[in-house]
Scaffold this motif. Structure first.
Motif, short mmCIF file in Angstrom:
data_model
loop_
_atom_site.label_atom_id
_atom_site.label_comp_id
_atom_site.label_asym_id
_atom_site.label_seq_id
_atom_site.Cartn_x
_atom_site.Cartn_y
_atom_site.Cartn_z
N LEU A 126 5.86 5.26 -14.69
CA LEU A 126 6.57 5.10 -13.42
C LEU A 126 5.59 5.11 -12.24
N SER A 127 4.56 5.94 -12.32
CA SER A 127 3.55 5.96 -11.25
C SER A 127 2.82 4.62 -11.17
N ALA A 128 2.51 4.05 -12.34
CA ALA A 128 1.87 2.74 -12.37
C ALA A 128 2.80 1.67 -11.81
N LEU A 129 4.08 1.76 -12.16
CA LEU A 129 5.07 0.81 -11.65
C LEU A 129 5.18 0.91 -10.13
N GLN A 130 5.16 2.13 -9.62
CA GLN A 130 5.21 2.33 -8.17
C GLN A 130 3.99 1.72 -7.49
N LEU A 131 2.82 1.97 -8.06
CA LEU A 131 1.57 1.51 -7.46
C LEU A 131 1.46 -0.01 -7.47
N LEU A 132 1.83 -0.62 -8.58
CA LEU A 132 1.56 -2.04 -8.77
C LEU A 132 2.73 -2.95 -8.40
N VAL A 133 3.96 -2.44 -8.45
CA VAL A 133 5.13 -3.31 -8.25
C VAL A 133 6.03 -2.82 -7.12
N LEU A 134 6.64 -1.65 -7.31
CA LEU A 134 7.67 -1.21 -6.37
C LEU A 134 7.11 -0.93 -4.98
N GLY A 135 5.98 -0.22 -4.91
CA GLY A 135 5.39 0.09 -3.61
C GLY A 135 5.10 -1.15 -2.78
N PRO A 136 4.36 -2.13 -3.33
CA PRO A 136 4.11 -3.36 -2.57
C PRO A 136 5.38 -4.10 -2.19
N CYS A 137 6.39 -4.10 -3.07
CA CYS A 137 7.65 -4.78 -2.76
C CYS A 137 8.38 -4.10 -1.60
N VAL A 138 8.37 -2.77 -1.59
CA VAL A 138 9.01 -2.03 -0.50
C VAL A 138 8.30 -2.33 0.82
N THR A 139 6.98 -2.30 0.81
CA THR A 139 6.21 -2.57 2.03
C THR A 139 6.46 -3.99 2.54
N LYS A 140 6.48 -4.95 1.63
CA LYS A 140 6.72 -6.34 2.02
C LYS A 140 8.11 -6.51 2.62
N ALA A 141 9.12 -5.90 1.98
CA ALA A 141 10.49 -6.00 2.48
C ALA A 141 10.63 -5.31 3.84
N MET A 142 9.96 -4.16 3.99
CA MET A 142 10.02 -3.43 5.26
C MET A 142 9.39 -4.24 6.38
N GLU A 143 8.24 -4.83 6.13
CA GLU A 143 7.55 -5.60 7.17
C GLU A 143 8.38 -6.81 7.59
N ALA A 144 9.01 -7.47 6.62
CA ALA A 144 9.85 -8.63 6.95
C ALA A 144 11.06 -8.21 7.78
N ARG A 145 11.68 -7.10 7.41
CA ARG A 145 12.84 -6.60 8.16
C ARG A 145 12.44 -6.18 9.56
N ASN A 146 11.34 -5.43 9.67
CA ASN A 146 10.89 -4.95 10.98
C ASN A 146 10.54 -6.10 11.92
N LYS A 147 9.90 -7.12 11.38
CA LYS A 147 9.54 -8.28 12.20
C LYS A 147 10.79 -8.96 12.75
N LYS A 148 11.79 -9.12 11.89
CA LYS A 148 13.03 -9.76 12.33
C LYS A 148 13.79 -8.88 13.31
N GLU A 149 13.76 -7.57 13.11
CA GLU A 149 14.42 -6.65 14.04
C GLU A 149 13.80 -6.75 15.43
N LYS A 150 12.48 -6.84 15.50
CA LYS A 150 11.82 -6.98 16.80
C LYS A 150 12.21 -8.29 17.47
N GLU A 151 12.31 -9.34 16.69
CA GLU A 151 12.69 -10.64 17.25
C GLU A 151 14.10 -10.61 17.83
N GLU A 152 14.99 -9.84 17.19
CA GLU A 152 16.39 -9.81 17.62
C GLU A 152 16.70 -8.62 18.53
N GLY A 153 15.69 -7.79 18.80
CA GLY A 153 15.88 -6.67 19.72
C GLY A 153 16.54 -5.45 19.11
N PHE A 154 16.35 -5.24 17.80
CA PHE A 154 16.94 -4.09 17.13
C PHE A 154 15.89 -3.08 16.66
N ALA A 155 14.71 -3.12 17.26
CA ALA A 155 13.63 -2.25 16.80
C ALA A 155 13.93 -0.77 16.98
#
Length: 222
Positions: A126-155
């Motif tokens: 599970l630690s390997a899965l977090q490091l190699l798969v889940l962690g990067p996916c969470v970060t990528k999803a968060m950055e995409a959401r945050n960018k869109k929130e800033k564009e729409e004024g929901f930051a």
């Protein structure tokens, strides 16, 4: 990036050293194996408890939402890498102290050693899965959401009123990935808690762990 990849290599090397120097035919153990097992399990429990129940809660409470996410995105790769190193060391040193277990056979047997191996091995995976798969996916999803929130004024708000369908979809994707990662993190923490219980149930001391781990007098499943 290079730092936590180096930690993964270190974990792999330690596992090979332990597993490669112990066989079923010998009870000889590394002189520091018991210390390494206790230290790795203790550190594993400590960092899991701190990151999950202390640092994460305080950062969420006192930092702006987007800043909190950015900080967590920097911390988590190292946290997951350390978890992988420590769970790998715990598994390898346990097998070493037990005189060289056949991992698959131990798990299939369903006995005490099998349950411990399944717990430690599962936590490492599970630690390997977090490091190699889940962690990067969470970060990528968060950055995409945050960018869109800033564009729409929901930051600065979590309100969903007035959000575009695209932003709602990005938020749902982040929530899904974050939920999977949080569940995996909780399971890894419970693995550390379980192993601490195992060690306490065996009345482990440095003297009783070497050369082999003393057999338990009480198990929750007995």
């Amino acid at each position: 990036m290079a730092t936590y990849h180096a930690l993964v290599v270190l974990a792999s090397a330690c596992m090979l050293i332990f597993l490669g120097t112990t066989t079923e035919a010998t009870s000889t153990t590394h002189p520091y194996a018991s210390f390494i097992h206790l230290a790795s399990v203790g550190a594993w429990f400590g960092i899991s408890f701190w990151v999950t129940f202390v640092a994460g809660v305080l950062l969420f409470k006192y930092l702006p939402r987007h800043q909190f996410g950015s900080v967590q995105g920097k911390i988590f790769p190292y946290y997951f890498a350390l978890s992988l190193v420590l769970t790998s060391l715990a598994l390898a040193s346990w097998v070493h102290l037990e005189g060289g277990l056949d991992l698959l056979a131990a798990i299939k047997s369903g006995n005490e050693d099998g349950k411990v191996v399944a717990c430690l091995g599962g936590a490492a995976l599970l630690s390997a899965l977090q490091l190699l798969v889940l962690g990067p996916c969470v970060t990528k999803a968060m950055e995409a959401r945050n960018k869109k929130e800033k564009e729409e004024g929901f930051a600065d708000t979590t309100s969903k009123v007035g959000r575009s369908p695209e932003l709602l979809q990005l938020g749902a994707e982040f929530a899904r990935m974050h939920g999977l990662s949080s569940t995996a993190n909780l399971l890894v923490f419970l693995g550390a808690l379980f192993q601490l219980y195992v060690l306490s149930a065996k009345h482990v001391t440095f003297a009783t762990m070497a050369p082999t781990v003393a057999k338990a007098t009480f198990w929750p499943w007995s």
